[in-house]
Scaffold this motif. Structure first.
Motif, PDB file in Angstrom:
ATOM      1  N   ILE A 124      -1.453   3.387   7.645  1.00 44.34           N
ATOM      2  CA  ILE A 124      -1.122   1.996   6.846  1.00 44.34           C
ATOM      3  C   ILE A 124      -1.185   0.770   7.818  1.00 44.34           C
ATOM      4  CG2 ILE A 124      -0.276   0.776   5.158  1.00 44.34           C
ATOM      5  CD1 ILE A 124       1.072   3.374   3.988  1.00 44.34           C
TER       6      ILE A 124
ATOM      7  N   LEU B 189      11.011   1.926   0.574  1.00 47.51           N
ATOM      8  CA  LEU B 189       9.659   1.978   0.035  1.00 47.51           C
ATOM      9  C   LEU B 189       9.388   1.522  -1.462  1.00 47.51           C
ATOM     10  CD1 LEU B 189       9.015   5.541   1.388  1.00 47.51           C
ATOM     11  CD2 LEU B 189       7.393   3.829   1.632  1.00 47.51           C
TER      12      LEU B 189
ATOM     13  N   ILE C 219       1.039  -1.262  -0.057  1.00 48.93           N
ATOM     14  CA  ILE C 219       0.018   0.005  -0.035  1.00 48.93           C
ATOM     15  C   ILE C 219       0.813   1.226  -0.056  1.00 48.93           C
ATOM     16  CG2 ILE C 219      -1.660   1.236   1.294  1.00 48.93           C
ATOM     17  CD1 ILE C 219      -2.851  -1.338   2.266  1.00 48.93           C
ATOM     18  N   ALA C 220       1.898   1.330   0.889  1.00 44.11           N
ATOM     19  CA  ALA C 220       2.929   2.264   0.976  1.00 44.11           C
ATOM     20  C   ALA C 220       3.470   2.605  -0.491  1.00 44.11           C
ATOM     21  CB  ALA C 220       3.967   2.196   1.928  1.00 44.11           C
ATOM     22  N   TYR C 221       3.891   1.716  -1.185  1.00 45.94           N
ATOM     23  CA  TYR C 221       4.665   1.736  -2.337  1.00 45.94           C
ATOM     24  C   TYR C 221       3.545   2.459  -3.541  1.00 45.94           C
ATOM     25  CZ  TYR C 221       6.628   0.549  -6.837  1.00 45.94           C
ATOM     26  OH  TYR C 221       6.970   0.858  -8.161  1.00 45.94           O
ATOM     27  N   GLU C 222       2.369   1.753  -3.416  1.00 48.49           N
ATOM     28  CA  GLU C 222       1.310   2.017  -4.257  1.00 48.49           C
ATOM     29  C   GLU C 222       1.020   3.426  -4.277  1.00 48.49           C
ATOM     30  OE1 GLU C 222      -2.580  -0.250  -5.951  1.00 48.49           O
ATOM     31  OE2 GLU C 222      -2.674   0.608  -4.074  1.00 48.49           O
ATOM     32  N   GLN C 223       1.219   4.000  -3.263  1.00 44.60           N
ATOM     33  CA  GLN C 223       0.828   5.518  -3.132  1.00 44.60           C
ATOM     34  C   GLN C 223       1.899   6.381  -3.747  1.00 44.60           C
ATOM     35  OE1 GLN C 223      -0.816   6.854   1.197  1.00 44.60           O
ATOM     36  NE2 GLN C 223       1.033   6.073   1.522  1.00 44.60           N
ATOM     37  N   TYR C 224       3.183   5.905  -3.591  1.00 45.88           N
ATOM     38  CA  TYR C 224       4.214   6.630  -4.146  1.00 45.88           C
ATOM     39  C   TYR C 224       4.136   6.458  -5.620  1.00 45.88           C
ATOM     40  CZ  TYR C 224       5.436   8.327   0.135  1.00 45.88           C
ATOM     41  OH  TYR C 224       5.352   8.765   1.637  1.00 45.88           O
ATOM     42  N   ARG C 225       3.718   5.374  -6.111  1.00 50.06           N
ATOM     43  CA  ARG C 225       3.719   5.123  -7.659  1.00 50.06           C
ATOM     44  C   ARG C 225       2.851   5.929  -8.281  1.00 50.06           C
ATOM     45  NH1 ARG C 225       1.971  -0.751  -9.777  1.00 50.06           N
ATOM     46  NH2 ARG C 225       0.172  -0.254  -9.178  1.00 50.06           N
TER      47      ARG C 225
END
Lengths: 258, 206
Positions: B178, B114, A119-125
């Protein structure tokens, strides 16, 4: 007793699921990107990841990449393999007869950490995509400096910062190819010597452009020594370093002049 | 809004055009002198911004100052004039940049955690060369890694008035949020009902 009720079925109970189109790793930014693709394109629930299925599909992707023309790119292999083992470990944890418990006795889902990471990565993507959609200078919008730099223009010279100087050095070093012979030499004295040389060259004119100063230096080693000399002179405040404009030429001035 | 162009607006236009970088209100005050009220300058700026909205050149506020730039609709023409192709930014660069922009100050390790992949030094160097990121200092932990943040050129090139204007910065979830989101569905073990799916109502991700 069947495996813990709280955890999603491990086995892929969806045989009717269509085969995924083949994917190549170079379309992806890394293992997280691949996993997100698997999850989102198949409309899986990220809060209820079917671990066995995802692991199988992920490993299939790695496998087909290994068998492909170029094989698995060694540079990125490490990150992908780490994720493969993470997934396999996750799979075993899901097989435990009793749910895992944290220090406080609360049940934890082994998948939670991975879900959080995704989820964290998806945000930045997504944010990265949004940034790219903005009108970008040099691509979508343009601006022009009206007055070119001329020597006649009297402007106070802004102090360059260390970053600018190091960048300038990097560019110069790039231009000088050649091998660096690994031999121990008396570094301190060489640098001191060069400090003297630089000061002498700055001599009466009081200042010189970095490029010019380094121009006649033979070979990479001498160049590095001179660079160290300049840095030391700067640190000791015998010289100042200025730069007229971003990424412009860097000028070295003897202190006490200009 | 004042339709006719005022002398003050003309002066501002001239200054902004002749400047290499965005001109701040402060700079304008300096150049125009104490006689002119800030409020008047601000109003002139607003009027200019509106007037140029219809034109092939825009008057925009970026990086705390004002600048003229060509309208994005004419990008193709200018590229033809300059004989350049539209530069493409790689996803790695954009993701790295996004992380630094929204999480600054941040370290390389945080970026790698990240993204789930290593960040190449060339990538960092390229972003630095463009002035989009810079080293803000060092984190006082073992290893004393560099702390990265965005530079002024980032704001200029991406058309942002300030970091506050980064889109969706308020919606960005931090680690704690999160964590809540992912542990929510699994927090309470359901009853013995085998058919019950451990999904939570607020687990929908847009």
């Amino acid at each position: 007793m069947t495996p813990a009720m709280q955890q999603a079925p491990l086995v892929d109970e969806q045989p009717a699921h269509p085969a995924l189109p083949p994917v190549h790793l170079d379309q992806f930014e890394g293992p997280l990107d691949v996993l997100l693709h698997l999850i989102r394109s198949q409309e899986l629930d990220i809060f209820d990841i079917p671990v066995a299925m995802i692991t199988r599909q992920y490993l299939e992707i790695l496998d087909s990449e290994k068998k492909s023309e170029n094989g698995l790119n060694l540079e990125i292999a490490g990150d992908y393999l780490v994720m493969a083992s993470t997934l396999m470990q996750l799979k075993s944890r899901m097989l435990l007869p009793r749910p895992e418990v944290d220090d406080e006795g609360n049940e934890i889902d082994p998948r939670a950490e991975l879900a959080a990471q995704l989820i964290a990565y998806e945000q930045y993507r997504m944010l990265a995509e949004q940034l790219n959609e903005r009108p970008l200078m040099g691509r979508d919008v343009f601006t022009r400096s009206v007055f070119p730099e001329t020597e006649d223009v009297e402007r106070p010279l802004p102090q360059a910062d260390l970053d600018a100087l190091l960048l300038a050095f990097r560019n110069i070093l790039k231009r000088v190819g050649g091998e660096v012979r690994h031999h121990i030499f008396s570094e301190t004295m060489s640098v001191r010597e060069q400090m003297g040389v630089v000061l002498e060259r700055l001599g009466d004119s009081g200042g010189m452009q970095l490029d010019e100063l380094l121009r006649d230096t033979p070979g990479r080693e001498a160049l590095v020594t001179t660079v160290l000399a300049i840095l030391e002179l700067w640190r000791q405040q015998h010289i100042s370093v200025v730069q007229n404009e971003n990424y412009g030429a860097v000028t070295i001035l003897k202190r006490g002049m200009a | 809004m004042n339709n006719a162009i005022s002398p003050l607006q003309c002066e501002v236009e001239a200054i902004v055009l002749a400047s290499d970088e965005p001109v701040s209100l402060k700079k304008l005050r300096e150049l125009l002198g104490d006689a002119i009220a800030s409020a008047d300058i601000r109003s002139a700026l607003a009027d200019l911004e509106t007037a140029y909205r219809e034109r092939g050149i825009r008057f925009v506020e970026v990086a705390g100052g004002w600048q003229f730039r060509t309208a994005p609709e004419h990008a193709e023409l200018v590229r033809r004039l300059w004989q350049v192709k539209a530069p493409r930014l790689s996803r790695s660069a954009l993701e790295t940049l996004a992380i630094i922009a929204y999480r600054q100050p941040t370290t390389r390790a945080e970026i790698e955690a990240l993204r789930g992949v290593k960040v190449s030094s060339q990538m960092i160097a390229m972003l630095q060369e463009r002035g989009w990121i810079k080293v803000l200092g060092r984190k006082e932990v073992p290893g004393r890694p560099h702390l990265y943040g965005t530079g002024k050129q980032f704001l200029i090139d991406f058309g942002l008035g300030s970091l506050q204007e980064l889109p969706d910065s308020t919606q960005l979830m931090d680690e704690d949020e999160i964590q809540q989101l992912v542990s929510g569905p699994f927090a309470t073990p359901p009853a013995d009902d085998a058919s019950q799916q451990p999904e939570s109502e607020h687990a929908e991700q847009s």
